[in-house]
Design a protein around this motif. Structure first.
Motif, PDB file in Angstrom:
ATOM      1  N   PRO A 276     -11.128  -4.494  -9.385  1.00 33.39           N
ATOM      2  CA  PRO A 276      -9.672  -4.666 -10.243  1.00 33.39           C
ATOM      3  C   PRO A 276      -9.780  -5.508 -11.544  1.00 33.39           C
ATOM      4  CG  PRO A 276      -8.633  -5.381  -8.519  1.00 33.39           C
ATOM      5  CD  PRO A 276      -9.958  -5.469  -7.955  1.00 33.39           C
TER       6      PRO A 276
ATOM      7  N   GLY B 172      -6.528  -0.086   1.589  1.00 31.74           N
ATOM      8  CA  GLY B 172      -6.790   1.116   2.090  1.00 31.74           C
ATOM      9  C   GLY B 172      -7.712   0.644   3.802  1.00 31.74           C
ATOM     10  N   SER B 173      -8.970   1.162   4.180  1.00 33.07           N
ATOM     11  CA  SER B 173      -8.859   0.523   5.632  1.00 33.07           C
ATOM     12  C   SER B 173      -8.833  -1.166   5.630  1.00 33.07           C
ATOM     13  CB  SER B 173     -10.343   1.472   5.442  1.00 33.07           C
ATOM     14  OG  SER B 173     -10.070   2.238   6.272  1.00 33.07           O
TER      15      SER B 173
ATOM     16  N   GLY C   1      -8.023  -3.066   3.741  1.00 34.41           N
ATOM     17  CA  GLY C   1      -6.502  -3.999   3.787  1.00 34.41           C
ATOM     18  C   GLY C   1      -5.887  -4.123   5.241  1.00 34.41           C
TER      19      GLY C   1
HETATM   20  O1  N01 Z   1     -11.149   0.600  -0.302  1.00 30.22           O
HETATM   21  P1  N01 Z   1     -10.087   1.793  -0.523  1.00 30.22           P
HETATM   22  P2  N01 Z   1     -11.016   0.089   1.476  1.00 30.22           P
HETATM   23  N1  N01 Z   1      -5.115  -2.403  -8.343  1.00 30.22           N
HETATM   24  O2  N01 Z   1     -10.560   2.339  -1.432  1.00 30.22           O
HETATM   25  C1  N01 Z   1      -6.049  -0.064  -4.212  1.00 30.22           C
HETATM   26  C2  N01 Z   1     -14.628   2.493   4.823  1.00 30.22           C
HETATM   27  N2  N01 Z   1     -14.254   1.493   5.558  1.00 30.22           N
HETATM   28  O3  N01 Z   1     -12.254  -0.912   1.164  1.00 30.22           O
HETATM   29  O4  N01 Z   1      -4.656   3.984  -2.848  1.00 30.22           O
HETATM   30  C3  N01 Z   1      -3.903  -1.402  -7.240  1.00 30.22           C
HETATM   31  O5  N01 Z   1     -10.095   2.977   0.458  1.00 30.22           O
HETATM   32  C4  N01 Z   1      -6.181   1.137  -3.779  1.00 30.22           C
HETATM   33  O6  N01 Z   1      -5.400   1.904  -3.538  1.00 30.22           O
HETATM   34  P3  N01 Z   1      -4.878   4.219  -4.252  1.00 30.22           P
HETATM   35  C5  N01 Z   1     -13.976   4.077   4.925  1.00 30.22           C
HETATM   36  O7  N01 Z   1     -14.416   4.488   4.601  1.00 30.22           O
HETATM   37  C6  N01 Z   1     -13.979   1.710   6.301  1.00 30.22           C
HETATM   38  O8  N01 Z   1      -9.580  -0.412   2.147  1.00 30.22           O
HETATM   39  O9  N01 Z   1      -6.287   4.157  -4.890  1.00 30.22           O
HETATM   40  N3  N01 Z   1      -4.449  -1.710  -5.985  1.00 30.22           N
HETATM   41  C7  N01 Z   1      -6.784   1.350  -1.875  1.00 30.22           C
HETATM   42  O10 N01 Z   1      -5.060   1.233  -1.327  1.00 30.22           O
HETATM   43  C8  N01 Z   1     -13.063   3.512   3.879  1.00 30.22           C
HETATM   44  O11 N01 Z   1     -11.562   4.623   2.837  1.00 30.22           O
HETATM   45  C9  N01 Z   1     -13.993   0.376   7.735  1.00 30.22           C
HETATM   46  O12 N01 Z   1      -3.798   3.486  -5.546  1.00 30.22           O
HETATM   47  C10 N01 Z   1      -5.989  -1.203  -6.565  1.00 30.22           C
HETATM   48  C11 N01 Z   1      -7.009   0.055  -1.818  1.00 30.22           C
HETATM   49  O13 N01 Z   1      -6.755  -0.603  -2.832  1.00 30.22           O
HETATM   50  C12 N01 Z   1     -14.057   2.635   2.909  1.00 30.22           C
HETATM   51  O14 N01 Z   1     -14.731   2.085   3.701  1.00 30.22           O
HETATM   52  C13 N01 Z   1     -13.375  -0.440   7.342  1.00 30.22           C
HETATM   53  C14 N01 Z   1      -6.811  -0.828  -7.888  1.00 30.22           C
HETATM   54  C15 N01 Z   1      -8.856   0.602  -1.463  1.00 30.22           C
HETATM   55  O15 N01 Z   1      -8.244   1.133  -1.106  1.00 30.22           O
HETATM   56  C16 N01 Z   1     -13.196   2.122   1.900  1.00 30.22           C
HETATM   57  O16 N01 Z   1     -12.172   1.006   2.306  1.00 30.22           O
HETATM   58  C17 N01 Z   1     -13.306  -0.542   6.018  1.00 30.22           C
HETATM   59  C18 N01 Z   1      -6.281  -1.365  -8.447  1.00 30.22           C
HETATM   60  N4  N01 Z   1      -7.034  -1.356  -9.558  1.00 30.22           N
HETATM   61  C19 N01 Z   1     -13.532  -0.038   5.039  1.00 30.22           C
HETATM   62  N5  N01 Z   1      -7.702  -0.035  -7.440  1.00 30.22           N
HETATM   63  C20 N01 Z   1     -14.476   1.200   9.502  1.00 30.22           C
HETATM   64  O17 N01 Z   1     -15.161   2.026   9.579  1.00 30.22           O
HETATM   65  C21 N01 Z   1      -7.651   0.275  -5.598  1.00 30.22           C
HETATM   66  N6  N01 Z   1      -6.562  -0.620  -5.351  1.00 30.22           N
HETATM   67  C22 N01 Z   1     -13.442   0.602   9.446  1.00 30.22           C
END
Ligand code: N01
Length: 541
Positions: free
Chosen positions: A157, A193-194, A196
């Motif tokens: 961000p 998200g996932s 976090g």
């Molecule tokens: O990313 P996300 P991720 N200021 O985009 C927040 C896969 N994955 O890396 O909801 C403050 O889901 C954002 O807030 P909001 C899986 O498909 C798989 O966690 O946009 N906050 C959200 O809470 C997953 O869905 C696995 O309001 C900000 C977070 O950051 C995808 O990858 C494991 C912001 C982002 O969540 C992505 O997951 C991990 C800002 N400017 C991931 N910008 C497995 O299979 C964003 N946010 C295990």
């Protein structure tokens, strides 16, 4: 000599296929090309294989698909040899598995590692792609295959002051290779998200203090990860062919499907019993293996959402924290549902605070922490779990230019336009593994990848047999596919929600639901039919 070197052991500068990426997709593609006797060059930015699992080394990173299906299906020996330790495999084990597969199939020497592709330009005169890298390569290839994943373009961000921060900061999707120790540290995590949700419980365990900065409260379901017994492993190995076949034809590439029953057609009591039983089992089956109307009927969805909210209220002891954690205002499942291990329980720890940054927005990052509109949080480290420029980002950052020098990001300025999510008009002989417009992220990725790799390889063989030079979608087929993808999405609750599926997490990105939501099995059938009809919807020359 390997298949990607010439008789003198040198890398050729002219090949049939250029492949970008060395994760599940790139590894499988290269394996396949070699077995078909097609020449190739393969590039990978990282120093080894692994893709997602090479980059996402954050604490708690693990797959949300069960280990026995989150794996290559193309080799029977590999699936019998490899012993998964847990139900949901963790990052080090998945990376170990991919490294093992790379050794077994002698794939490592086929890739140019530490090599970033800087430009891919289609030359209309020769009908060839010119692929350039930061190592000075200039490779001419008939086909270009992007195997760059859907969630690989990390999004940081734009918060003022990050450069002034004196502590260390990290993005979950670009985690350092050396161990990161938060012991004794005050840590801030931005994003729930996932990534976090997986990392927060582990960081809380290690850190002196953890502050979570949450923008949107998320639904989450317990993973209930556990060790696999030898008996279980043997049974899975015995049945694995049948399990994989179920995955291939199921709606989300998993070995289960929603019951042919609507949530609203059963009594409250029966529904509750079902939700409880699936909650105890854990995993995606909680949502995607239960009722078939949860993502299309708001009332049905509400029953599932309220069930999870009740669980959160019951788990989180501090009512103020529970209030902030309660997801509302969007249907459950329309943001990718995370699976967790004691995520909500983590907020019962004394060393964990939660900041709702919609109530008190982050104003800036300072030398020693994060300043919100309310107060300053002093921090030694910040973890950005802020996600990715999903689906299109990994492709557009490759600097791809097609016919007439058109950039792919120009073509997709109003949202991605593809045929079957695998090809796009104006970019002949470009194949995108799990591209936008295919089911990809809506289920088990290796199932999607395998289907695309097989389909693309068959298509290349078909062209070779025909003596054809180029393949490219027709305008009509692409238009029709785009309409179909949109119409399907519009029958669901997904478009209501600000999610990365919709591009809503990236400022300025067009708001379009990008994946194909008609189901993996249906999509596979459609792709097979296209091939059987001589690649209907493509112009072959
Ligand atoms: O990313 P996300 P991720 N200021 O985009 C927040 C896969 N994955 O890396 O909801 C403050 O889901 C954002 O807030 P909001 C899986 O498909 C798989 O966690 O946009 N906050 C959200 O809470 C997953 O869905 C696995 O309001 C900000 C977070 O950051 C995808 O990858 C494991 C912001 C982002 O969540 C992505 O997951 C991990 C800002 N400017 C991931 N910008 C497995 O299979 C964003 N946010 C295990």
């Amino acid at each position: 000599m390997s298949a990607s070197t010439d008789a003198r052991g040198a890398r050729p500068s002219e090949v049939e296929v250029a492949v970008i990426g060395a994760g599940f997709a790139g590894m499988h593609m290269v394996y396949k090309l070699r077995s078909l006797g097609l020449s190739y060059r393969a590039f990978e930015k990282g120093s080894g294989v692994g893709g997602t699992w090479y980059w996402n080394r954050y604490p708690g990173a693990s797959s949300d698909s069960e280990s026995w299906v989150y794996s290559f299906a193309f080799d029977k020996d590999l699936e019998q040899e490899w012993n998964w330790s847990k139900r949901f495999p963790e990052q080090p084990e998945i990376l170990g598995y991919l490294q093992y597969a790379a050794k077994k199939f002698d794939l490592e020497r086929e890739f140019d590692f530490n090599t970033t592709v800087t430009a891919c330009t289609y030359d209309e005169k020769s009908s060839r792609w010119i692929v350039e890298t930061d190592k000075g390569d200039r490779v001419i290839a008939r086909f270009l295959v992007t195997a760059v994943g859907c969630l690989s373009a990390a999004q940081l961000p734009q918060i003022p002051g990050l450069e002034s921060f004196k502590g260390r900061w990290y993005h979950t999707g670009q985690w350092p290779h050396e161990p990161v120790d938060f012991t004794g540290k005050r840590v801030g995590v931005v994003g729930t998200g996932s990534s976090g949700i997986q990392s927060i419980p582990i960081i809380a365990n290690q850190a002196k203090h953890l502050t979570v900065f949450q923008r949107t409260p998320n639904f989450s379901v317990p993973a209930r990860n556990r060790l696999l017994s030898e008996q279980e492993r043997n049974a899975l190995k015995r049945d694995i062919r049948e399990i994989r076949e179920r995955c291939r034809w199921a709606s989300i590439g998993q070995p289960y499907d929603a019951q042919p029953v609507a949530a609203m057609s059963v009594s409250d009591e029966e529904r509750r019993k079902q939700y409880e039983a699936n909650w105890a089992k854990g995993g995606f089956e909680w949502m995607f293996g239960s009722y078939n109307d949860l993502l299309v009927d708001e009332k049905a969805n509400d029953t599932a959402a309220e069930f999870v909210r009740e669980k959160i209220r019951a788990i989180v002891k501090d009512p103020e924290k529970a209030r902030k954690l309660l997801p509302k205002g969007y249907p459950i499942g329309t943001k990718r549902l995370p699976l967790d291990q004691e995520y909500f329980e983590t907020y019962n720890r004394d060393n964990v605070d939660l900041v709702d940054i919609r109530e008190t927005p982050i104003e800036q990052i300072t030398a020693d922490g994060i300043q919100t509109s309310d107060k300053k949080y002093e921090l030694d480290a910040i973890v950005f779990a802020t996600g990715f420029d999903a689906l299109t980002g990994p492709v557009t950052r490759l600097n791809i230019r097609g016919r007439g020098g058109q950039k792919i990001e120009q073509k997709w300025a109003e949202g991605p336009r593809t045929y079957l999510g695998v090809a796009t008009l104006g970019f002949p002989n470009l194949f995108m593994i799990t591209g936008p417009g295919s089911p990809s992220v809506l289920g088990n990725m290796p199932t999607s990848i395998e289907q695309h790799v097989d389909w693309i390889s068959d298509c290349m063989l078909h062209l070779r047999k025909q003596g054809a030079t180029t393949i490219e979608p027709t305008a009509a087929a692409e238009e029709k596919w785009g309409q179909h993808v949109k119409e399907l999405a519009d029958t669901t609750l997904f478009p209501q929600t600000d999610s990365w599926y919709m591009g809503a997490n990236i400022p300025g990105k067009p708001r379009v639901f990008m994946p194909y939501i008609g189901g993996f099995g249906t999509y596979r059938k459609l792709c097979n039919e296209v091939a059987e009809k001589g690649y209907e919807g493509f112009a072959i020359k």
